[in-house]
Motif scaffolding. Sequence first.
Motif, PDB file in Angstrom:
ATOM      1  N   ASN A  60       0.924  -0.585  -0.146  1.00  7.05           N
ATOM      2  CA  ASN A  60       0.053  -0.179   0.383  1.00  7.05           C
ATOM      3  C   ASN A  60       1.018   1.546  -0.226  1.00  7.05           C
ATOM      4  OD1 ASN A  60      -1.569   1.698   0.255  1.00  7.05           O
ATOM      5  ND2 ASN A  60      -3.056   0.797   1.963  1.00  7.05           N
ATOM      6  N   LEU A  61       1.643   1.625  -1.294  1.00  6.81           N
ATOM      7  CA  LEU A  61       1.843   2.990  -1.365  1.00  6.81           C
ATOM      8  C   LEU A  61       0.945   4.033  -1.849  1.00  6.81           C
ATOM      9  CD1 LEU A  61       5.441   1.150  -2.573  1.00  6.81           C
ATOM     10  CD2 LEU A  61       4.854   2.673  -0.059  1.00  6.81           C
ATOM     11  N   LYS A  62       1.496   5.017  -1.700  1.00  7.46           N
ATOM     12  CA  LYS A  62       0.702   5.952  -2.834  1.00  7.46           C
ATOM     13  C   LYS A  62       2.121   6.859  -3.743  1.00  7.46           C
ATOM     14  CE  LYS A  62      -1.052   8.687   1.020  1.00  7.46           C
ATOM     15  NZ  LYS A  62      -1.706   9.884   1.495  1.00  7.46           N
ATOM     16  N   LYS A  63       3.175   6.776  -2.815  1.00  6.58           N
ATOM     17  CA  LYS A  63       4.379   7.636  -4.155  1.00  6.58           C
ATOM     18  C   LYS A  63       5.273   6.418  -3.982  1.00  6.58           C
ATOM     19  CE  LYS A  63       2.242  12.168  -4.436  1.00  6.58           C
ATOM     20  NZ  LYS A  63       1.362  11.537  -5.529  1.00  6.58           N
ATOM     21  N   CYS A  64       6.229   6.590  -4.491  1.00  8.88           N
ATOM     22  CA  CYS A  64       7.397   5.867  -4.844  1.00  8.88           C
ATOM     23  C   CYS A  64       8.885   5.933  -5.568  1.00  8.88           C
ATOM     24  CB  CYS A  64       7.221   3.873  -5.247  1.00  8.88           C
ATOM     25  SG  CYS A  64       8.304   3.197  -5.167  1.00  8.88           S
ATOM     26  N   VAL A  65      10.021   6.624  -5.077  1.00  9.88           N
ATOM     27  CA  VAL A  65      10.964   6.758  -5.690  1.00  9.88           C
ATOM     28  C   VAL A  65      11.908   6.321  -4.965  1.00  9.88           C
ATOM     29  CG1 VAL A  65      12.118   9.302  -6.304  1.00  9.88           C
ATOM     30  CG2 VAL A  65       9.904   9.247  -5.880  1.00  9.88           C
ATOM     31  N   VAL A  66      12.107   5.609  -5.692  1.00  9.95           N
ATOM     32  CA  VAL A  66      13.608   4.807  -5.708  1.00  9.95           C
ATOM     33  C   VAL A  66      15.301   4.920  -6.961  1.00  9.95           C
ATOM     34  CG1 VAL A  66      14.174   2.328  -5.624  1.00  9.95           C
ATOM     35  CG2 VAL A  66      11.785   2.927  -4.647  1.00  9.95           C
ATOM     36  N   SER A  67      15.908   5.633  -6.211  1.00  8.12           N
ATOM     37  CA  SER A  67      17.549   5.208  -6.609  1.00  8.12           C
ATOM     38  C   SER A  67      18.374   4.576  -6.954  1.00  8.12           C
ATOM     39  CB  SER A  67      17.734   6.644  -6.082  1.00  8.12           C
ATOM     40  OG  SER A  67      16.698   7.655  -6.794  1.00  8.12           O
ATOM     41  N   CYS A 112       7.105   5.891  -9.211  1.00  4.54           N
ATOM     42  CA  CYS A 112       5.227   5.307  -9.675  1.00  4.54           C
ATOM     43  C   CYS A 112       5.090   5.197  -8.422  1.00  4.54           C
ATOM     44  CB  CYS A 112       5.607   3.771  -9.998  1.00  4.54           C
ATOM     45  SG  CYS A 112       6.061   2.432  -8.361  1.00  4.54           S
ATOM     46  N   GLY A 113       3.009   5.428  -8.664  1.00  2.21           N
ATOM     47  CA  GLY A 113       1.977   5.935  -7.731  1.00  2.21           C
ATOM     48  C   GLY A 113       1.187   7.416  -8.433  1.00  2.21           C
ATOM     49  N   LYS A 114       0.770   7.585  -7.562  1.00  2.00           N
ATOM     50  CA  LYS A 114      -0.281   8.483  -8.197  1.00  2.00           C
ATOM     51  C   LYS A 114       0.422  10.398  -7.837  1.00  2.00           C
ATOM     52  CE  LYS A 114      -4.203   7.058  -5.735  1.00  2.00           C
ATOM     53  NZ  LYS A 114      -4.343   6.904  -3.944  1.00  2.00           N
ATOM     54  N   GLY A 115       0.227  10.482  -9.197  1.00  2.00           N
ATOM     55  CA  GLY A 115       0.746  12.324  -9.536  1.00  2.00           C
ATOM     56  C   GLY A 115       1.728  12.327 -10.634  1.00  2.00           C
ATOM     57  N   ASN A 116       2.314  13.180 -10.808  1.00  2.00           N
ATOM     58  CA  ASN A 116       3.705  13.461 -11.321  1.00  2.00           C
ATOM     59  C   ASN A 116       4.963  13.848 -10.534  1.00  2.00           C
ATOM     60  OD1 ASN A 116       1.993  13.692 -14.508  1.00  2.00           O
ATOM     61  ND2 ASN A 116       0.454  15.371 -13.094  1.00  2.00           N
ATOM     62  N   PHE A 117       5.758  13.057 -11.563  1.00  2.00           N
ATOM     63  CA  PHE A 117       7.147  13.086 -11.068  1.00  2.00           C
ATOM     64  C   PHE A 117       8.108  14.337 -11.514  1.00  2.00           C
ATOM     65  CE2 PHE A 117       4.371   9.529  -9.950  1.00  2.00           C
ATOM     66  CZ  PHE A 117       5.155   9.434  -8.413  1.00  2.00           C
ATOM     67  N   LYS A 118       9.015  14.817 -10.792  1.00  2.00           N
ATOM     68  CA  LYS A 118       9.988  15.695 -12.125  1.00  2.00           C
ATOM     69  C   LYS A 118      11.247  15.486 -11.681  1.00  2.00           C
ATOM     70  CE  LYS A 118       7.712  20.174 -12.095  1.00  2.00           C
ATOM     71  NZ  LYS A 118       7.879  20.721 -13.151  1.00  2.00           N
ATOM     72  N   VAL A 119      12.187  14.572 -12.969  1.00  2.00           N
ATOM     73  CA  VAL A 119      13.696  13.988 -12.256  1.00  2.00           C
ATOM     74  C   VAL A 119      15.016  14.479 -13.419  1.00  2.00           C
ATOM     75  CG1 VAL A 119      14.748  11.911 -13.073  1.00  2.00           C
ATOM     76  CG2 VAL A 119      12.652  11.589 -12.316  1.00  2.00           C
ATOM     77  N   THR A 127       7.222  12.781 -15.649  1.00  2.00           N
ATOM     78  CA  THR A 127       6.838  11.853 -16.447  1.00  2.00           C
ATOM     79  C   THR A 127       5.238  11.029 -14.929  1.00  2.00           C
ATOM     80  OG1 THR A 127       7.186   9.015 -16.275  1.00  2.00           O
ATOM     81  CG2 THR A 127       8.455  11.137 -15.431  1.00  2.00           C
ATOM     82  N   ASP A 128       4.439  10.511 -15.257  1.00  2.00           N
ATOM     83  CA  ASP A 128       4.175   9.719 -13.950  1.00  2.00           C
ATOM     84  C   ASP A 128       4.091   8.801 -14.461  1.00  2.00           C
ATOM     85  OD1 ASP A 128       2.674   9.249 -16.335  1.00  2.00           O
ATOM     86  OD2 ASP A 128       0.977   9.440 -16.959  1.00  2.00           O
ATOM     87  N   GLY A 129       4.971   8.015 -14.187  1.00  2.00           N
ATOM     88  CA  GLY A 129       5.616   7.082 -13.573  1.00  2.00           C
ATOM     89  C   GLY A 129       6.298   6.171 -14.762  1.00  2.00           C
ATOM     90  N   ALA A 130       7.596   6.104 -14.347  1.00  2.00           N
ATOM     91  CA  ALA A 130       9.070   5.385 -15.510  1.00  2.00           C
ATOM     92  C   ALA A 130       9.826   5.072 -14.735  1.00  2.00           C
ATOM     93  CB  ALA A 130       9.340   6.073 -16.366  1.00  2.00           C
ATOM     94  N   PHE A 131      10.522   4.317 -15.705  1.00  2.00           N
ATOM     95  CA  PHE A 131      12.267   3.438 -15.036  1.00  2.00           C
ATOM     96  C   PHE A 131      13.247   4.951 -16.221  1.00  2.00           C
ATOM     97  CE2 PHE A 131       9.600   0.039 -14.790  1.00  2.00           C
ATOM     98  CZ  PHE A 131       9.965  -0.674 -13.814  1.00  2.00           C
ATOM     99  N   ILE A 132      13.901   5.573 -15.418  1.00  2.00           N
ATOM    100  CA  ILE A 132      14.944   6.056 -15.905  1.00  2.00           C
ATOM    101  C   ILE A 132      16.611   5.981 -15.687  1.00  2.00           C
ATOM    102  CG2 ILE A 132      15.512   8.876 -16.148  1.00  2.00           C
ATOM    103  CD1 ILE A 132      12.443   9.514 -16.176  1.00  2.00           C
TER     104      ILE A 132
END
Length: 337
Positions: free
Chosen positions: A190-197, A205-212, A228-233
């Motif tokens: 149960n995750l809302k947002k997920c940023v893993v570097s 990934c998760g809800k909303g938009n992200f800036k990388v 992006t609204d979710g991706a592998f970069i």
Amino acid sequence: MESKKKTALKTVIIIIAAAAAICLLVFFSRSDEYTDSFIAMDTYCSVKLSGKDAEEAAKEFKEITEKLDSETLSRFEKGSLVYSLNENSEENIPESLAKYFDTLFDVYRQSEGAYDFTLGAVSDLWAIGTDNERVPGSDEIKAATGLCGADKLIYDGSSMTVPGGMKLDLGSAGKGIALDEIKAKSDSLNLKKCVVSLGGSVLVCGKGNFKVGIQKPGAAGYIAVINTDGAFISTSGSYERYFEKDGVRYHHILDPDTGYPAESGIVSATIIAQSGTLSDALSTACFVLGAEKGAELCLEYGCEGVFVSADNKIYATPGAAEMLEITDSSYSLEVIR
Ligand code: ADP
Ligand code: MG
């Protein structure tokens, strides 16, 4: 091996600092956020998560990364699968890993060998990032490149033998594979947002938009932002690991054709994909191929690419250009059509 860590840590933190600061500022409120950082796969890793299972997820993601490295992908840790394969013993390849090997073989073929995860004999000669880094003799390089080539692997989809002298080197894909495993795990939590570097590879990934952020080559800060609204970069850059000898800079991304550091006119390649393995392998492949051929390869896979040149141009595939905001006015954008 241990001595490699210093370089990796120093350089990679910059990438993460740039990318993560943006994500944090825009998308997380302090109360909702769980952050952690650790060293794994010889690089600096960080997680920023929100949602009910954030703390548990952070633990699981760290474990996945460490375990994958020590038990499977590391070519330095005795007891890992790749270590055993490099000792030329026949090993079973579990189905869970075979799918990643399929991708790597495919990128090897589609890039016509510019991407080659069997060039360990050549990376070992250069030993970039270790105390043994040096410029090898041309005869040594010739002999080592002769040992490479993923098409020489003995592999039937479930068991693999590495021919004598050949060494697998999954340094270009391990972080991407770990991110794919992390994404699969995150889907059950149960995750809302997920940023893993993990070093230069990021999952958002998760809800909303992200800036990388795309790092300014060889410096702190960033030159552009990917929305992006979710991706592998993943980014591969010649400024990430290198040494200098007699005024010449030798970096860690090698051209399997020559056995020398690749020179394709770009200083970094960033790939936006829906798979971590693909984004990581393609970033290395595209660095070797250069902007134009790299863009073609990306499009074959339905991925997007951003390539930065030493003369401050940012070349982007049309899809990437739409996601891109240039934040450093000394850089200009050219769309590759
Ligand atoms: P990083 O690991 O620094 O994020 P990359 O993902 O581009 O950067 O991987 C670079 C690593 O991959 C090198 O350190 C080396 O181990 C390996 N490598 C170098 N050149 C190639 C190549 N042409 N194809 C596949 N692997 C490579
Ligand atoms: Mg890579």
